[in-house]
Design an enzyme around this catalytic site. Sequence first.
Site, PDB file in Angstrom:
ATOM      1  N   GLY D 148       0.726  -1.239  -0.177  1.00  0.00           N
ATOM      2  CA  GLY D 148      -0.055   0.208   0.127  1.00  0.00           C
ATOM      3  C   GLY D 148       0.432   1.457  -0.335  1.00  0.00           C
ATOM      4  O   GLY D 148       1.545   1.240  -1.066  1.00  0.00           O
ATOM      5  N   CYS D 149       0.564   2.214   1.307  1.00  0.00           N
ATOM      6  CA  CYS D 149       1.678   3.306   1.303  1.00  0.00           C
ATOM      7  C   CYS D 149       3.176   2.830   0.978  1.00  0.00           C
ATOM      8  O   CYS D 149       3.610   3.735   0.849  1.00  0.00           O
ATOM      9  CB  CYS D 149       1.302   3.458   2.272  1.00  0.00           C
ATOM     10  SG  CYS D 149      -0.165   4.165   2.745  1.00  0.00           S
TER      11      CYS D 149
END
Lengths: 206, 206, 206, 206
Positions: D148-149
Site C-alpha cells: 500500500g503506502c
Amino acid sequence: MSELDIYASQGFAGRAGFGKKSALVIVDFVNGFTDPAQFGGGNILDAVHRTVEVLAFFRASNLPVAHTRVVYAEDGSDKGVFCRKAPALAQLTEHAAGSQIVPALTPRAGELVVRKQGASAFFGTSLEGWLRFQGADTVVIAGCTTSGCVRATVVDAMQHNFFTVVMRDCVGDRAMAPHEANLFDMQQKYADVMDAAQVMAALKPS
Amino acid sequence: MSELDIYASQGFAGRAGFGKKSALVIVDFVNGFTDPAQFGGGNILDAVHRTVEVLAFFRASNLPVAHTRVVYAEDGSDKGVFCRKAPALAQLTEHAAGSQIVPALTPRAGELVVRKQGASAFFGTSLEGWLRFQGADTVVIAGCTTSGCVRATVVDAMQHNFFTVVMRDCVGDRAMAPHEANLFDMQQKYADVMDAAQVMAALKPS
Amino acid sequence: MSELDIYASQGFAGRAGFGKKSALVIVDFVNGFTDPAQFGGGNILDAVHRTVEVLAFFRASNLPVAHTRVVYAEDGSDKGVFCRKAPALAQLTEHAAGSQIVPALTPRAGELVVRKQGASAFFGTSLEGWLRFQGADTVVIAGCTTSGCVRATVVDAMQHNFFTVVMRDCVGDRAMAPHEANLFDMQQKYADVMDAAQVMAALKPS
Amino acid sequence: MSELDIYASQGFAGRAGFGKKSALVIVDFVNGFTDPAQFGGGNILDAVHRTVEVLAFFRASNLPVAHTRVVYAEDGSDKGVFCRKAPALAQLTEHAAGSQIVPALTPRAGELVVRKQGASAFFGTSLEGWLRFQGADTVVIAGCTTSGCVRATVVDAMQHNFFTVVMRDCVGDRAMAPHEANLFDMQQKYADVMDAAQVMAALKPS
C-alpha cells in the site's frame, strides 16, 4: 506604445469565465496577517471585512469553501528556504495566535482548512484533489497578500486549469504598489479580476 | 511608514544564499518572446544578450543547464485556461519558429529542454527531479518574462526548497513596470536577486 | 484467517463508483510494450485487442481520450533512476519505433498524447489539469503493464480524487503473477476493477 | 520462459545504488496499522521491531528522519475516493489512538512528521522539498503496508529521482502474498530491496 498597449496588442487579458461550480478559497486570513506588527498592514483588514459577505453567500449557496493557514512545526523541523527570506514565518505554529483564522471568518464543519508552508495554497497540500471531490471547476479567491500567497495560489489554480477569479476588494496587501502590480499581472495572464459584487451576481441562482 | 519600510520592519528580504551545486535554468528565451509582434518587447533582448556569457560560464564550469520552451500540441488538444487569457500562446507548437530557442542560446547535448504549457518551469514537467539527479540544490534563473514565467518558476523553485537566485540583468519583460514590481516581490520573499557578474563571481572555483 | 478475509474484516474493497463524466486513459500501449523482445509478453496483446472496442465506444460517446507514451530525449539528458533499474527504457525516444502507439489505437486529433519518463501518467505531466478542462471526474484505465505504469497511474488517479476504474481485460502484463497481484491490490484499495463490457454498459446513455 | 526470466531478459532489476546522503522515511508505523482489528496483521509488528535498530542507527549517524501518519479531519471534510475504498481510514484523526506513531518509534524534535491523506508519503505533502533542504538524495524506506503506502511512496521517490532503497525486513503487510508480490515489483523496477543489516553496513562511516 504604453505598457498596457503592448499587452493589448499581444492579446492578453482574455476572459476565462466561470465553469459549472465555484468554490471559495480564502488565503491566509489569519490574525498574523491582519496585524501590522506581524505580517499585516495596508488594505488587508478592508479585504477581510469585505470577505465576510462573500463567505456568507457561498455558505448560503451551498458551495464549497476552503481556508488556508501557514503552519510550521513547533520544533522548527519543517523550516526551509522561505524562512530564510522571511524568518518570522516560522512563528506561525499550530497553536500560535497569529496563525488562527480571523474570528469573522471562522471555518465551519465541512469546510477545508489547508495547512501550508509554501506560498501557494496548492503546493504540498490536498487542495487540488479536494476541489475535484467537491465537483468544483472554478476557484474564487479572497485573502492575502495579493503579491504573495494570493498570487502564488492564482498561478497554480490556472495551471491546474481551474477557472480562476480574483475578487479585487477581497484581497489585500501590506503595501499598495505590490497589490496593484499583482492585480495587473493576474488580470493580464492568469485570472479574471472582478469585484465581489460582480462575482456574487454572476453566481446567483437564476 | 513607506512601503519598503513595512517589509523591512516585518523581516523580509533575508538572504537565502547558495547551496552546494548550482544549475542554470533559462526560461522561455525563444524567438516568440524576443519579437514584440508576438510576445516580446521591453528589455528582453538585452537579457538574452547578457545571458550568453552566463551560459558559457555554466558550461565551462560543467554545471547543469536547463532550457524551457512553451510547446502546445498542433491539434490544440492541450489548450486550457492559460490560452483563454492569452490565446496566442497556442501558436507555440513544436515546430513553430516562435517556440524555438533563440540561436544565441541553442541547447547542447546533455542540457535539458523542458516543454511546458503552464507558467512555471516546474509545473507538469520533469525539471524538479532532473535537478535532483544532477545533484543541484541551487537554481540560478535567467529568462522571460520577469512578471510571468520567471516569477512563476522562482516561486516554485523556492517552494521546492531550492536556493533560488534571479539574475536581474538576465531576466526581461515586455514592459518595465511589471519587471521592476516582480523583481521587488521576488527579492523580498522568494529569491536572492543579483547581477550576473555577482553570480559568476560567487560560483567561480577558488 | 485467510488473506482475503483480513482485507474484508478491515473494510477494504469498497465501491467508489462513477462520477459525472468519464475519460479513457490508455497507458503505454506502444509497440515496445507489445514486443516480448523489448518490454512486452504475457497478455498485453490481448489487452490491446480488447481496448479497440472500448476506444471506439469512448469516441462514439464523445468522451475524452488520453494516450501515454514513454519518451526519453535522444541525447540521454533526461535519464534518471528509472533507467538505472530498467536501462532499456532510454531507447524509447520520440521517433523510435518502440515508442509509437500501436496502429490499432492511433490517437485522433483532439486526443491528448502524454509523453512521460516516470511510471505514472500523472507524474510530471499535464494529464491532471487536462482532465479537469475536459470536465472529467472519472478515469477509466486501459494499458500496460498492470504491475507497472497502470498501477502507478491508478494510485495517482485515486490520490487526485478521480473516481478510478480499471478494466481487467484491457490491462496486461509481461507476466501473469504480477498482473493478478496488482489487480488484487487495486481492487482492494484504489479502484473499481471491472470488465470492459461492464464499463461500457455503465456508461451507455440511457 | 518463466516469469522471472522475462524480466531478466528485458533488463530489469538493475541496481540504482546509494547517493551522497541518505534519509530514513518510516511510513505509517502508527498504532492502527499494528492492530489486526484496525489495519494491521501479518508481519507488520516484526517490521516495527526491526526498524527500532535502524532508527537508532540513523539518529546516531546524524542522518535525516521522516515519519508519516494518516490524518483525516475530525469533521470528515477531507474524505475522498480513498475513503470510499477503505472507509475506516477516516477514523485516523489527529488525536485518535490509531493514528499515533507507535511508542517504540516516537519521533524526536527535528524529525519531520508528515500528515497525509493519500497513499504516497509524497502526495500532497512537503516531504520532497524537505528532503532537498536536508541535502538527502537517497531515501531508505521502512513502514507499512508493503502493498500500500510503502509501494506508493517508493514509486514516487523513484519518480522524483531519489535513489530508493526498501528494507525488506523493515516493511510489513497484513497479508504475505501482497507483501511478496510488491517486493518483487519494487526490486524489478523502482528500488533496491535490501536487508536492514546490508543498509546499515553500506551507510556506516568508513
